[in-house]
Structure formats: C-alpha cells, structure tokens
Design a protein around this motif. Structure first.
Motif, PDB file in Angstrom:
ATOM      1  N   ALA A   1      36.793  19.905  45.375  1.00  0.00           N
ATOM      2  CA  ALA A   1      37.959  20.781  45.506  1.00  0.00           C
ATOM      3  C   ALA A   1      38.816  20.743  44.242  1.00  0.00           C
ATOM      4  O   ALA A   1      39.344  21.776  43.805  1.00  0.00           O
ATOM      5  CB  ALA A   1      38.791  20.382  46.720  1.00  0.00           C
ATOM      6  N   SER A   2      38.937  19.577  43.639  1.00  0.00           N
ATOM      7  CA  SER A   2      39.727  19.448  42.410  1.00  0.00           C
ATOM      8  C   SER A   2      39.097  20.234  41.272  1.00  0.00           C
ATOM      9  O   SER A   2      39.782  20.969  40.550  1.00  0.00           O
ATOM     10  CB  SER A   2      39.863  17.975  42.016  1.00  0.00           C
ATOM     11  N   TRP A   3      37.783  20.071  41.090  1.00  0.00           N
ATOM     12  CA  TRP A   3      37.091  20.821  40.032  1.00  0.00           C
ATOM     13  C   TRP A   3      37.151  22.324  40.308  1.00  0.00           C
ATOM     14  O   TRP A   3      37.355  23.126  39.390  1.00  0.00           O
ATOM     15  CB  TRP A   3      35.639  20.357  39.907  1.00  0.00           C
ATOM     16  N   ALA A   4      36.975  22.703  41.572  1.00  0.00           N
ATOM     17  CA  ALA A   4      37.027  24.123  41.925  1.00  0.00           C
ATOM     18  C   ALA A   4      38.407  24.705  41.622  1.00  0.00           C
ATOM     19  O   ALA A   4      38.520  25.810  41.070  1.00  0.00           O
ATOM     20  CB  ALA A   4      36.674  24.326  43.399  1.00  0.00           C
ATOM     21  N   ALA A   5      39.463  23.967  41.956  1.00  0.00           N
ATOM     22  CA  ALA A   5      40.825  24.440  41.678  1.00  0.00           C
ATOM     23  C   ALA A   5      41.045  24.590  40.180  1.00  0.00           C
ATOM     24  O   ALA A   5      41.663  25.575  39.727  1.00  0.00           O
ATOM     25  CB  ALA A   5      41.849  23.482  42.282  1.00  0.00           C
ATOM     26  N   LEU A   6      40.544  23.642  39.396  1.00  0.00           N
ATOM     27  CA  LEU A   6      40.688  23.741  37.942  1.00  0.00           C
ATOM     28  C   LEU A   6      39.933  24.949  37.404  1.00  0.00           C
ATOM     29  O   LEU A   6      40.478  25.722  36.590  1.00  0.00           O
ATOM     30  CB  LEU A   6      40.196  22.459  37.262  1.00  0.00           C
ATOM     31  N   LEU A   7      38.713  25.130  37.860  1.00  0.00           N
ATOM     32  CA  LEU A   7      37.917  26.269  37.384  1.00  0.00           C
ATOM     33  C   LEU A   7      38.521  27.602  37.827  1.00  0.00           C
ATOM     34  O   LEU A   7      38.584  28.552  37.037  1.00  0.00           O
ATOM     35  CB  LEU A   7      36.476  26.148  37.869  1.00  0.00           C
ATOM     36  N   VAL A   8      38.987  27.670  39.059  1.00  0.00           N
ATOM     37  CA  VAL A   8      39.590  28.909  39.557  1.00  0.00           C
ATOM     38  C   VAL A   8      40.893  29.208  38.801  1.00  0.00           C
ATOM     39  O   VAL A   8      41.108  30.336  38.343  1.00  0.00           O
ATOM     40  CB  VAL A   8      39.842  28.839  41.079  1.00  0.00           C
ATOM     41  N   GLY A   9      41.752  28.219  38.672  1.00  0.00           N
ATOM     42  CA  GLY A   9      43.036  28.429  37.996  1.00  0.00           C
ATOM     43  C   GLY A   9      42.872  28.822  36.542  1.00  0.00           C
ATOM     44  O   GLY A   9      43.444  29.808  36.079  1.00  0.00           O
ATOM     45  N   ALA A  10      42.090  28.040  35.802  1.00  0.00           N
ATOM     46  CA  ALA A  10      41.910  28.319  34.374  1.00  0.00           C
ATOM     47  C   ALA A  10      41.136  29.614  34.166  1.00  0.00           C
ATOM     48  O   ALA A  10      41.477  30.416  33.281  1.00  0.00           O
ATOM     49  CB  ALA A  10      41.202  27.152  33.696  1.00  0.00           C
ATOM     50  N   SER A  11      40.102  29.849  34.973  1.00  0.00           N
ATOM     51  CA  SER A  11      39.325  31.089  34.843  1.00  0.00           C
ATOM     52  C   SER A  11      40.176  32.313  35.147  1.00  0.00           C
ATOM     53  O   SER A  11      40.093  33.326  34.445  1.00  0.00           O
ATOM     54  CB  SER A  11      38.112  31.069  35.774  1.00  0.00           C
ATOM     55  N   ALA A  12      40.973  32.241  36.191  1.00  0.00           N
ATOM     56  CA  ALA A  12      41.840  33.369  36.533  1.00  0.00           C
ATOM     57  C   ALA A  12      42.807  33.656  35.387  1.00  0.00           C
ATOM     58  O   ALA A  12      42.999  34.817  35.003  1.00  0.00           O
ATOM     59  CB  ALA A  12      42.612  33.075  37.813  1.00  0.00           C
ATOM     60  N   PHE A  13      43.412  32.615  34.837  1.00  0.00           N
ATOM     61  CA  PHE A  13      44.339  32.778  33.719  1.00  0.00           C
ATOM     62  C   PHE A  13      43.621  33.431  32.540  1.00  0.00           C
ATOM     63  O   PHE A  13      44.123  34.389  31.934  1.00  0.00           O
ATOM     64  CB  PHE A  13      44.898  31.409  33.320  1.00  0.00           C
ATOM     65  N   LEU A  14      42.423  32.926  32.207  1.00  0.00           N
ATOM     66  CA  LEU A  14      41.684  33.438  31.058  1.00  0.00           C
ATOM     67  C   LEU A  14      41.164  34.855  31.275  1.00  0.00           C
ATOM     68  O   LEU A  14      41.205  35.679  30.358  1.00  0.00           O
ATOM     69  CB  LEU A  14      40.534  32.487  30.717  1.00  0.00           C
ATOM     70  N   VAL A  15      40.689  35.148  32.469  1.00  0.00           N
ATOM     71  CA  VAL A  15      40.235  36.513  32.765  1.00  0.00           C
ATOM     72  C   VAL A  15      41.421  37.476  32.718  1.00  0.00           C
ATOM     73  O   VAL A  15      41.309  38.596  32.207  1.00  0.00           O
ATOM     74  CB  VAL A  15      39.514  36.577  34.136  1.00  0.00           C
ATOM     75  N   GLY A  16      42.557  37.016  33.222  1.00  0.00           N
ATOM     76  CA  GLY A  16      43.766  37.836  33.121  1.00  0.00           C
ATOM     77  C   GLY A  16      44.119  38.137  31.680  1.00  0.00           C
ATOM     78  O   GLY A  16      44.477  39.271  31.336  1.00  0.00           O
ATOM     79  N   LEU A  17      44.013  37.145  30.817  1.00  0.00           N
ATOM     80  CA  LEU A  17      44.283  37.370  29.390  1.00  0.00           C
ATOM     81  C   LEU A  17      43.265  38.316  28.766  1.00  0.00           C
ATOM     82  O   LEU A  17      43.607  39.192  27.966  1.00  0.00           O
ATOM     83  CB  LEU A  17      44.272  36.046  28.617  1.00  0.00           C
ATOM     84  N   TRP A  18      42.011  38.120  29.123  1.00  0.00           N
ATOM     85  CA  TRP A  18      40.939  38.955  28.560  1.00  0.00           C
ATOM     86  C   TRP A  18      41.175  40.428  28.899  1.00  0.00           C
ATOM     87  O   TRP A  18      40.998  41.302  28.056  1.00  0.00           O
ATOM     88  CB  TRP A  18      39.592  38.491  29.118  1.00  0.00           C
ATOM     89  N   ASN A  19      41.587  40.694  30.125  1.00  0.00           N
ATOM     90  CA  ASN A  19      41.771  42.067  30.584  1.00  0.00           C
ATOM     91  C   ASN A  19      43.154  42.633  30.288  1.00  0.00           C
ATOM     92  O   ASN A  19      43.387  43.821  30.512  1.00  0.00           O
ATOM     93  CB  ASN A  19      41.505  42.160  32.092  1.00  0.00           C
ATOM     94  N   ALA A  20      44.057  41.814  29.787  1.00  0.00           N
ATOM     95  CA  ALA A  20      45.429  42.261  29.535  1.00  0.00           C
ATOM     96  C   ALA A  20      45.470  43.253  28.377  1.00  0.00           C
ATOM     97  O   ALA A  20      44.643  43.225  27.468  1.00  0.00           O
ATOM     98  CB  ALA A  20      46.315  41.056  29.227  1.00  0.00           C
ATOM     99  N   THR A  21      46.470  44.121  28.443  1.00  0.00           N
ATOM    100  CA  THR A  21      46.642  45.119  27.381  1.00  0.00           C
ATOM    101  C   THR A  21      47.670  44.670  26.349  1.00  0.00           C
ATOM    102  O   THR A  21      48.127  45.478  25.557  1.00  0.00           O
ATOM    103  CB  THR A  21      47.080  46.466  27.994  1.00  0.00           C
ATOM    104  N   MET A  22      48.002  43.391  26.339  1.00  0.00           N
ATOM    105  CA  MET A  22      48.985  42.873  25.387  1.00  0.00           C
ATOM    106  C   MET A  22      48.341  42.659  24.015  1.00  0.00           C
ATOM    107  O   MET A  22      47.115  42.653  23.885  1.00  0.00           O
ATOM    108  CB  MET A  22      49.609  41.580  25.913  1.00  0.00           C
ATOM    109  N   ALA A  23      49.174  42.441  23.025  1.00  0.00           N
ATOM    110  CA  ALA A  23      48.700  42.206  21.662  1.00  0.00           C
ATOM    111  C   ALA A  23      47.920  40.893  21.592  1.00  0.00           C
ATOM    112  O   ALA A  23      48.159  39.973  22.379  1.00  0.00           O
ATOM    113  CB  ALA A  23      49.895  42.153  20.705  1.00  0.00           C
TER     114      ALA A  23
END
Length: 146
Positions: free
Chosen positions: A16-38
């Motif tokens: 559960a700890s590893w899953a939470a880390l992967l989900v949290g960090a992946s979500a943050f990174l995917v959000g950045l990848w898809n963001a329209t910011m500079a």
C-alpha cells in the motif's frame, strides 16, 4: 548500542505504501506532462516535488535515528525540517499564483501531499524490513542438538 527487535511491516502495508507513492508521484507527473503551462513552470513544480520527496525521507530518517539513539546533529535535523517546510511553502505559493483552475490546484496539492506521506511510509518500511532481516540473521538457528 543494543536496540529492541523491530517487527517487519506486513506485506499489505508495504504494498500500500509503494502503491500510494507511485500513484501520488505518477499523478503529479502526468498532470505536469499534460499541463498547458510553460516549461519553466513545469520545471519549477517538478523540482519542488523532488525537493519535497527527498526532504521528507531525510526528515523521517533523522527523527528515527534520534529515536533509536543514533546521533543526528541539530543542524541537520533543522535543515531537514526547513527543506520540508520550504517545499510545502513553494508549492503553496506557486499554486496560489498559478493561472490554473481550482480543481487543478487541488489535484497538484493532493498528489504532492500523498507523495510526501507515501515517501515517509516507504522509507520507514525499507528501514524496518532491513532491521527485521538483520535481527533474524543475528538469532542463531537451533538445530536438533542446539
């Protein structure tokens, strides 16, 4: 220094700890990848995430070391606290001033907090598993004549 044995964390908690880390960090990174910011803004948020993850792990290790009687200087412990606080303040100020929808700001904030919490849990599990493994090796096996 003699320390008491540490019970190994359950496989469910480790997973559960590893899953939470992967989900949290992946979500943050995917959000950045898809963001329209500079790109510079994306780099800022990525750097804040990396600082926060490292600082949270370092703080957890320092606090645990002190609890177990392992020397940790006050300066290092203070720097670890400062780094965690700095990452949270930087993310908060960055999101406050970002031209993002409130739901996007909440998404980044929640994935960041989840990642920091999970990084602490993963580091604790790694340390506890190592300690439990070392404790098992230290106990002599008793055979038929032992």
């Amino acid at each position: 220094m003699e320390t008491s044995p540490i019970a190994a964390p359950t496989p469910a908690f480790v997973g559960a700890s590893w899953a939470a880390l992967l989900v949290g960090a992946s979500a943050f990174l995917v959000g950045l990848w898809n963001a329209t910011m500079a790109m510079s803004e994306k780099g800022f948020y990525l750097t804040v995430l990396m600082l926060g993850l490292f600082a949270a792990v370092s703080l957890q290790k320092s606090v645990r070391d002190r609890t177990e009687g392992i020397p940790v200087t006050g300066l290092y412990l203070g720097l670890a606290w400062f780094a965690v606080a700095s990452s949270i303040v930087l993310l908060t100020v960055g999101l406050w001033n970002a031209g993002l929808a409130a739901s996007e700001k909440g998404f980044y904030a929640m994935s960041f907090v989840l990642s920091l919490f999970a990084a602490v849990a993963v580091q604790k599990n790694v340390r506890d598993l190592d300690r439990a493994h070392r404790d098992e090796e230290a106990v002599p096996a008793h055979g038929m004549f032992g």
